[in-house]
Design a protein around this motif. Structure first.
Motif, PDB file in Angstrom:
ATOM      1  N   ASP A 166      28.458  17.083  36.311  1.00  0.00           N
ATOM      2  CA  ASP A 166      27.888  18.415  36.093  1.00  0.00           C
ATOM      3  C   ASP A 166      27.126  18.897  37.329  1.00  0.00           C
ATOM      4  O   ASP A 166      27.232  20.060  37.730  1.00  0.00           O
ATOM      5  CB  ASP A 166      26.949  18.409  34.874  1.00  0.00           C
ATOM      6  N   LYS A 167      26.361  17.954  37.914  1.00  0.00           N
ATOM      7  CA  LYS A 167      25.609  18.314  39.131  1.00  0.00           C
ATOM      8  C   LYS A 167      26.568  18.685  40.253  1.00  0.00           C
ATOM      9  O   LYS A 167      26.363  19.667  40.975  1.00  0.00           O
ATOM     10  CB  LYS A 167      24.726  17.141  39.550  1.00  0.00           C
ATOM     11  N   ARG A 168      27.634  17.924  40.384  1.00  0.00           N
ATOM     12  CA  ARG A 168      28.635  18.224  41.427  1.00  0.00           C
ATOM     13  C   ARG A 168      29.310  19.571  41.131  1.00  0.00           C
ATOM     14  O   ARG A 168      29.543  20.374  42.038  1.00  0.00           O
ATOM     15  CB  ARG A 168      29.677  17.102  41.476  1.00  0.00           C
ATOM     16  N   ALA A 169      29.584  19.840  39.846  1.00  0.00           N
ATOM     17  CA  ALA A 169      30.184  21.124  39.472  1.00  0.00           C
ATOM     18  C   ALA A 169      29.225  22.272  39.787  1.00  0.00           C
ATOM     19  O   ALA A 169      29.648  23.331  40.280  1.00  0.00           O
ATOM     20  CB  ALA A 169      30.561  21.116  37.992  1.00  0.00           C
ATOM     21  N   GLU A 170      27.930  22.046  39.508  1.00  0.00           N
ATOM     22  CA  GLU A 170      26.939  23.089  39.827  1.00  0.00           C
ATOM     23  C   GLU A 170      26.868  23.318  41.339  1.00  0.00           C
ATOM     24  O   GLU A 170      26.772  24.455  41.801  1.00  0.00           O
ATOM     25  CB  GLU A 170      25.571  22.696  39.280  1.00  0.00           C
ATOM     26  N   THR A 171      26.901  22.236  42.111  1.00  0.00           N
ATOM     27  CA  THR A 171      26.880  22.351  43.576  1.00  0.00           C
ATOM     28  C   THR A 171      28.102  23.120  44.069  1.00  0.00           C
ATOM     29  O   THR A 171      27.987  24.016  44.919  1.00  0.00           O
ATOM     30  CB  THR A 171      26.839  20.955  44.222  1.00  0.00           C
ATOM     31  N   GLN A 214      29.897  25.223  42.324  1.00  0.00           N
ATOM     32  CA  GLN A 214      29.772  26.614  41.884  1.00  0.00           C
ATOM     33  C   GLN A 214      28.797  27.373  42.788  1.00  0.00           C
ATOM     34  O   GLN A 214      29.044  28.526  43.157  1.00  0.00           O
ATOM     35  CB  GLN A 214      29.302  26.676  40.417  1.00  0.00           C
ATOM     36  N   ALA A 215      27.687  26.718  43.150  1.00  0.00           N
ATOM     37  CA  ALA A 215      26.721  27.361  44.051  1.00  0.00           C
ATOM     38  C   ALA A 215      27.369  27.648  45.405  1.00  0.00           C
ATOM     39  O   ALA A 215      27.163  28.720  45.985  1.00  0.00           O
ATOM     40  CB  ALA A 215      25.490  26.475  44.221  1.00  0.00           C
ATOM     41  N   GLU A 216      28.156  26.696  45.907  1.00  0.00           N
ATOM     42  CA  GLU A 216      28.845  26.905  47.179  1.00  0.00           C
ATOM     43  C   GLU A 216      29.866  28.030  47.070  1.00  0.00           C
ATOM     44  O   GLU A 216      30.014  28.844  47.995  1.00  0.00           O
ATOM     45  CB  GLU A 216      29.518  25.611  47.635  1.00  0.00           C
ATOM     46  N   ASP A 221      29.663  30.561  44.955  1.00  0.00           N
ATOM     47  CA  ASP A 221      28.885  31.808  44.872  1.00  0.00           C
ATOM     48  C   ASP A 221      28.389  32.229  46.254  1.00  0.00           C
ATOM     49  O   ASP A 221      28.447  33.406  46.621  1.00  0.00           O
ATOM     50  CB  ASP A 221      27.707  31.645  43.907  1.00  0.00           C
TER      51      ASP A 221
END
Length: 188
Positions: A61-66, A68-70, A72
């Motif tokens: 999840d953390k990697r997915a958030e990272t 997604q942030a990248e 964005d």
């Protein structure tokens, strides 16, 4: 997460080939398949005890958030780049139009300067022609005056010779006296 592993458990616990072994009972410690099954279940239990699936899920999840942030940030950078590109294209168009105006103004100024130079040249030529005509007229007038003066002096000399040859000394003296009186009367 647990519900996803449950079907896997049943597949592992009820292995069809192991039950078909026949000579040793499946639930015996002498059966290696049973030992492997127990070790596998123990391994799964240890993984659940230390909350490894949750940790792996959290890491994913953390990697997915990272990611997604990248994504964005990349999207924002792309939009900013497109805005800058549009701004630069607009500025380039304005500069091109301004350059065209400058070139057109320069052409008009050059044409006006050329016309003014032509007019100045015509005026200068006209002045020089007039000056040359004035010099010619002056030279002509001087030549005419010189010719008249020379004609007068030649006529006077000729008249003096004629008078000297045809008049006597007494007549000459009387002519001189008459000329002196005329000059005297004209001067006073």
């Amino acid at each position: 997460m647990m519900t996803r592993l449950l079907p896997l458990f049943f597949v592992a616990v009820l292995p069809a080939p192991a039950l078909a072994a026949g000579d040793k009972p499946f639930f015996s410690l002498a059966n290696t398949d049973f030992i492997v099954l127990l070790a596998f279940l123990l391994f799964i239990a240890v993984l659940f005890y230390f909350k490894v699936p949750g940790l792996l899920g959290g890491m994913l999840d953390k990697r997915a958030e990272t990611i997604q942030a990248e994504l964005d940030e990349a999207k924002a950078l792309r939009e900013e780049a497109q805005t800058l590109l549009a701004s630069y294209e607009r500025k380039q168009k304005e500069v091109a139009e301004q350059a065209e105006r400058i070139v057109a103004d320069a052409k008009r100024d050059a044409e006006a300067a050329a016309e003014q130079a032509k007019e100045d040249l015509k005026t200068s030529i006209a002045r020089r022609v007039q000056a040359a005509e004035d010099q010619i007229a002056s030279a002509e007038a001087g030549a005419v005056k010189e010719v008249r003066d020379r004609a007068v002096s030649v006529a006077i000399a000729a008249a003096a010779e004629v008078i000297a040859a045809k008049t006597s000394a007494a007549d000459q003296n009387s002519l001189i006296d008459d000329a002196i009186e005329q000059v005297g009367s004209k001067l006073h």
